[in-house]
Design a protein around this motif. Structure first.
Motif, PDB file in Angstrom:
ATOM      1  N   ALA A  87       0.842  -1.196   0.000  1.00 27.68           N
ATOM      2  CA  ALA A  87       0.000   0.000   0.000  1.00 27.68           C
ATOM      3  C   ALA A  87       0.880   1.249   0.000  1.00 27.68           C
ATOM      4  O   ALA A  87       0.568   2.255  -0.657  1.00 27.68           O
ATOM      5  N   ASP A  88       1.989   1.165   0.728  1.00 24.49           N
ATOM      6  CA  ASP A  88       2.961   2.255   0.752  1.00 24.49           C
ATOM      7  C   ASP A  88       3.569   2.457  -0.634  1.00 24.49           C
ATOM      8  O   ASP A  88       3.747   3.585  -1.107  1.00 24.49           O
ATOM      9  N   LEU A  89       3.871   1.363  -1.317  1.00 21.52           N
ATOM     10  CA  LEU A  89       4.416   1.442  -2.672  1.00 21.52           C
ATOM     11  C   LEU A  89       3.409   2.070  -3.620  1.00 21.52           C
ATOM     12  O   LEU A  89       3.761   2.896  -4.471  1.00 21.52           O
ATOM     13  N   ASP A  90       2.157   1.690  -3.479  1.00 20.29           N
ATOM     14  CA  ASP A  90       1.110   2.241  -4.337  1.00 20.29           C
ATOM     15  C   ASP A  90       0.999   3.755  -4.156  1.00 20.29           C
ATOM     16  O   ASP A  90       0.851   4.511  -5.121  1.00 20.29           O
ATOM     17  N   LYS A  91       1.099   4.206  -2.918  1.00 13.16           N
ATOM     18  CA  LYS A  91       1.062   5.642  -2.624  1.00 13.16           C
ATOM     19  C   LYS A  91       2.247   6.355  -3.276  1.00 13.16           C
ATOM     20  O   LYS A  91       2.102   7.457  -3.827  1.00 13.16           O
ATOM     21  N   THR A  92       3.400   5.709  -3.215  1.00 12.12           N
ATOM     22  CA  THR A  92       4.598   6.278  -3.833  1.00 12.12           C
ATOM     23  C   THR A  92       4.425   6.391  -5.342  1.00 12.12           C
ATOM     24  O   THR A  92       4.804   7.396  -5.961  1.00 12.12           O
ATOM     25  N   MET A  93       3.844   5.368  -5.956  1.00  7.78           N
ATOM     26  CA  MET A  93       3.618   5.390  -7.391  1.00  7.78           C
ATOM     27  C   MET A  93       2.697   6.531  -7.791  1.00  7.78           C
ATOM     28  O   MET A  93       2.909   7.201  -8.810  1.00  7.78           O
TER      29      MET A  93
END
Length: 289
Positions: A87-93
């Motif tokens: 979910a953190d990666l998705d936010k970064t993307m």
């Protein structure tokens, strides 16, 4: 080209464990190895500066560390980003998409320049392995100027045996009271089955430490024979990479900068109008140095 810009903002080799203000032992690493076109190496640092400037202009909270190979291809640049969960990666993307939109609006030529300057980009994803790490609390990313990275490519069906081999080595190192510490990661995407061991180094002089006598006591001929046999059974290939941390290519988080401002605070080159070409060329650093 668009993909290259987005991946660059998200990631990277070699590899460090804390690019921003997150915990040292963040669960995941996204690593990108970029091979710079040697004909464009002189202008690549300027592209990175411009890229970082745009990220700052939109108040991006995305941070990364970068380094270049001391060993291996001198034109390889490693970018490292970490995240706690997907979910953190998705936010970064999503944040990177915003930055890309700004680039497309204000400086679309930057996308083209990156496309011309990068010959190849390879991304891999890694998951923290606490059980196979040793004294990770000793890892000091803020003061690490180099990374020593060991990558073991594991033969199919032997990961459990290899993990046991690492645990045995940890026990030996612990009993011998050797001054070693590392953080272990196992591959989850972008490469074959592999384990990566990262050892940040404050100075190359640290590698001059002589533990030969303690090693002889801890790793007796019988122990070495056992470990070597286990490696032959479980490991297909071993890669060792020494990487120099590049503050000018990195975008470290505020806490990292505060811990070692002399190293992480980069003085941008000053270019005057009448000597722009000359000073710019002098300011650029070769990628592999």
């Amino acid at each position: 080209m668009r993909k290259s810009i987005i991946v660059l903002l998200v990631v990277l080799c070699a590899l460090s464990v804390m690019a921003g203000d997150k915990d040292n032992l963040t669960s995941y690493l996204l690593v990108q190895k970029v091979t710079v076109n040697n004909m464009k190496a002189e202008t690549y640092p300027a592209l990175i500066r411009e890229f970082k400037s745009i990220a700052t202009s939109v108040n991006s909270e995305d941070y990364w560390l970068a380094g270049t190979g001391i060993t291996g291809n001198s034109y390889d640049v490693f970018f490292v980003s970490n995240f706690a969960n997907f979910a953190d990666l998705d936010k970064t993307m999503q944040g990177m998409e915003k930055i890309y939109q700004v680039i497309q609006t204000k400086n679309p030529a930057l996308v083209t320049k990156f496309g011309e300057s990068e010959q190849m980009a390879q991304s891999t994803m890694w998951h923290l392995s606490p059980a196979l790490s040793y004294l990770p609390e000793k890892v000091d990313t803020a003061h690490a100027t180099y990374w020593m990275v060991y990558t073991f490519h594991i033969k199919p069906g032997t990961m459990s045996a290899f993990s046991e081999l690492v645990r045995e080595r940890i026990d030996i190192v612990k009993k011998a009271n050797l001054n070693d510490h590392w953080i272990a990661y196992n591959s989850i995407a972008g490469t074959d089955t592999a384990m990566m061991f990262v050892m940040p180094i404050a100075s190359l002089s640290d590698l001059d430490r002589d533990d030969s006598e303690a090693m002889k006591t801890a790793f007796t001929p019988l122990v070495r024979e056992h470990l070597e046999a286990a490696v032959q059974k479980t490991v297909a290939k071993i890669e060792t990479q020494l990487i120099r941390v590049k503050p000018e290519f990195s975008r470290p988080g505020p806490n990292l900068v505060a811990a070692n401002p002399d190293f992480w605070t980069v003085k941008e080159p000053v270019v005057t109008a009448d000597k722009k070409v000359k000073k710019t060329k002098k300011a650029e650093m070769e990628v592999g140095k």
